[in-house]
Write a protein that holds these residues in place. Structure first.
Motif, PDB file in Angstrom:
ATOM      1  N   GLY A  19       1.048  -1.897   4.733  1.00 17.38           N
ATOM      2  CA  GLY A  19       0.902  -0.491   4.385  1.00 17.38           C
ATOM      3  C   GLY A  19       0.189   0.322   5.440  1.00 17.38           C
ATOM      4  O   GLY A  19       0.487   1.495   5.655  1.00 17.38           O
ATOM      5  N   GLU A  49       1.888   2.492   8.129  1.00 13.32           N
ATOM      6  CA  GLU A  49       2.432   3.817   7.817  1.00 13.32           C
ATOM      7  C   GLU A  49       1.427   4.935   8.097  1.00 13.32           C
ATOM      8  O   GLU A  49       1.760   6.114   7.974  1.00 13.32           O
ATOM      9  N   ALA A  68      -0.928  -4.519  -3.104  1.00 14.11           N
ATOM     10  CA  ALA A  68      -1.051  -3.071  -2.942  1.00 14.11           C
ATOM     11  C   ALA A  68      -2.382  -2.770  -2.262  1.00 14.11           C
ATOM     12  O   ALA A  68      -3.438  -2.891  -2.882  1.00 14.11           O
ATOM     13  N   ILE A  78      -0.503   6.089   0.596  1.00 11.59           N
ATOM     14  CA  ILE A  78       0.515   5.049   0.790  1.00 11.59           C
ATOM     15  C   ILE A  78       0.403   4.079  -0.376  1.00 11.59           C
ATOM     16  O   ILE A  78      -0.468   3.203  -0.396  1.00 11.59           O
ATOM     17  N   LYS A  79       1.256   4.200  -1.357  1.00 13.20           N
ATOM     18  CA  LYS A  79       1.133   3.450  -2.602  1.00 13.20           C
ATOM     19  C   LYS A  79       1.929   2.136  -2.561  1.00 13.20           C
ATOM     20  O   LYS A  79       2.981   2.051  -1.929  1.00 13.20           O
ATOM     21  N   ASN A  80       1.395   1.136  -3.274  1.00 17.95           N
ATOM     22  CA  ASN A  80       2.087  -0.145  -3.498  1.00 17.95           C
ATOM     23  C   ASN A  80       2.618  -0.772  -2.205  1.00 17.95           C
ATOM     24  O   ASN A  80       3.742  -1.261  -2.142  1.00 17.95           O
ATOM     25  N   SER A  81       1.791  -0.736  -1.177  1.00 20.60           N
ATOM     26  CA  SER A  81       2.191  -1.307   0.104  1.00 20.60           C
ATOM     27  C   SER A  81       1.341  -2.542   0.402  1.00 20.60           C
ATOM     28  O   SER A  81       0.190  -2.642  -0.027  1.00 20.60           O
ATOM     29  N   ARG A  82       1.891  -3.451   1.138  1.00 21.86           N
ATOM     30  CA  ARG A  82       1.237  -4.740   1.371  1.00 21.86           C
ATOM     31  C   ARG A  82      -0.113  -4.599   2.070  1.00 21.86           C
ATOM     32  O   ARG A  82      -0.270  -3.862   3.035  1.00 21.86           O
TER      33      ARG A  82
END
Length: 378
Positions: free
Chosen positions: A153, A156, A226, A235-239
């Motif tokens: 995440g 980004e 997340a 930046i939601k629900n990203s590794r």
């Protein structure tokens, strides 16, 4: 002579660069428990210990180091006393490792503001202590964003430096005391943009089946699913990667040997706090060769190449294979020292056997990677 040159030569009373570099944090709960047990024997643990967790960020480790000798220097001289580091070396201010440190070095006023904020806060929180200028001020962090690490995440986000830990007087300080200190003009943020996690650890039961250990692992798994730091910037629900845990007593906060990093399953199962795996390993009675093979993880192989990149070593040159093997072997010896020590009780040449096996595996991994890249090492 500038601080960076002095530091390289070990002059002016400051520690050499290797002494300023951020320490490795164990990823093994056995090490964590062993250190807690030592503190308990010394009478330094309460019956219920608060364990503090901050989000582990997937990027490139980086440090800002300030020489504190010249208290009354002008702005230009103060800027010369700032040193930038990556994990293993000093960096030139105009260097560009995915933007580090070039992108923040161009904001000397923000860097000096950061220094003043940190030292002022230290004095506020510690009115009975004097800042010892023989030690540098170290702001340890992670350089993230863009292409620093792919598939997470944080990639980004725009490039930025995230403050993880602060050292004054040679001691790592309580993180919460500095949680709100940032310099956004230079894209410098605090890891506390994501909330800190706190757990209660019953120190009457410092064993491998302590339920809080499994809760620490569960929370690391949640961070991997997340990333809370990326979520703080939309930046939601990203590794994500995991969590770094520090026991909430002064001596343990101050020294990284007491800390523990826990990561999610994508980063590998080797160090996960998993009761089923732990029991299975105990039953298998792994040979030293099996253990060495397990220690040469895909992530460690990848980190070896990251080391070559950081040190500006061309992997296409024949001499680079030696550098690569040395790094992997030394990393295993440092991070797996407790495991190796257990085998030393069985036979005297355990360390040599580990070196040989790990070196063989590292060599094969290097040659395989070069073959995939079409490199000619002749």
């Amino acid at each position: 002579m500038t601080f960076a040159a002095d530091a390289v030569n070990g002059e002016n009373g400051l520690p050499r660069p290797k002494d300023n570099l951020f320490p490795k944090i164990s990823g093994k709960h056995e090490d964590f428990l062993s250190q807690l047990q030592k503190l308990k024997y010394e009478g330094k643990l309460p019956s219920t210990l608060e364990v503090e967790g901050t989000v582990k960020l997937h990027g490139m480790h980086a440090d800002i180091v300030y020489d504190l000798h010249d208290e009354f220097a002008d702005e230009a001289a103060m800027t010369k006393s700032i040193l930038f580091q990556s994990r293993n070396r000093i960096c030139a201010a105009d260097e560009n490792q995915q933007g580090w440190p070039r992108d923040i070095a161009q904001f000397p006023d923000a860097l000096n503001y950061l220094k003043k904020r940190v030292l002022t806060r230290f004095e506020e929180r510690n009115p009975d202590k004097v800042i010892n200028k023989a030690f540098p001020l170290i702001i340890a962090g992670e350089w993230i964003g863009g292409r620093v690490q792919r598939g997470v995440g944080l990639a980004e986000l725009s490039n930025r430096f995230v403050i993880l830990s602060i050292q004054v007087n040679g001691i790592w300080q309580k993180d919460e005391d500095f949680a709100d200190i940032e310099a956004e003009k230079a894209a410098i943020y605090s890891v506390f943009r994501a909330r800190q996690m706190k757990l209660k650890f019953d120190t009457s039961n410092i064993t491998a089946d302590h339920p809080i250990l499994f809760e620490m692992q569960r929370l690391a798994d949640e961070v991997e699913k997340a990333c809370p730091f990326a979520a703080a910037f939309g930046i939601k629900n990203s590794r994500g990667e995991g969590v770094v845990w520090k026991p909430g007593v002064p001596e343990a906060r101050a020294d990284a040997k007491y800390w523990l990093k826990t990561k999610g399953p994508i980063c590998g199962k080797e160090n996960r706090i998993d009761p089923v795996r732990i029991a299975a390993d105990a039953a298998r009675n792994l040979t030293i060769g099996d253990a060495a093979t397990r220690w040469v993880t895909s992530r460690r192989i990848e980190q070896g190449f990251e080391y070559l990149l950081e040190m500006d070593i061309d992997p296409n040159k024949q001499t680079s294979i030696k550098e690569y093997i040395n790094w992997v072997v030394n990393d295993v010896l440092v991070e797996e020292h407790n495991g190796i020590a257990r085998y030393k009780n069985q036979f005297a040449n355990a360390e040599q056997a580990v070196k040989k096996k790990v070196g063989y595996l590292a060599r094969n991994a290097f040659l395989e990677q070069m073959k995939e890249c079409g490199a000619d090492l002749a």
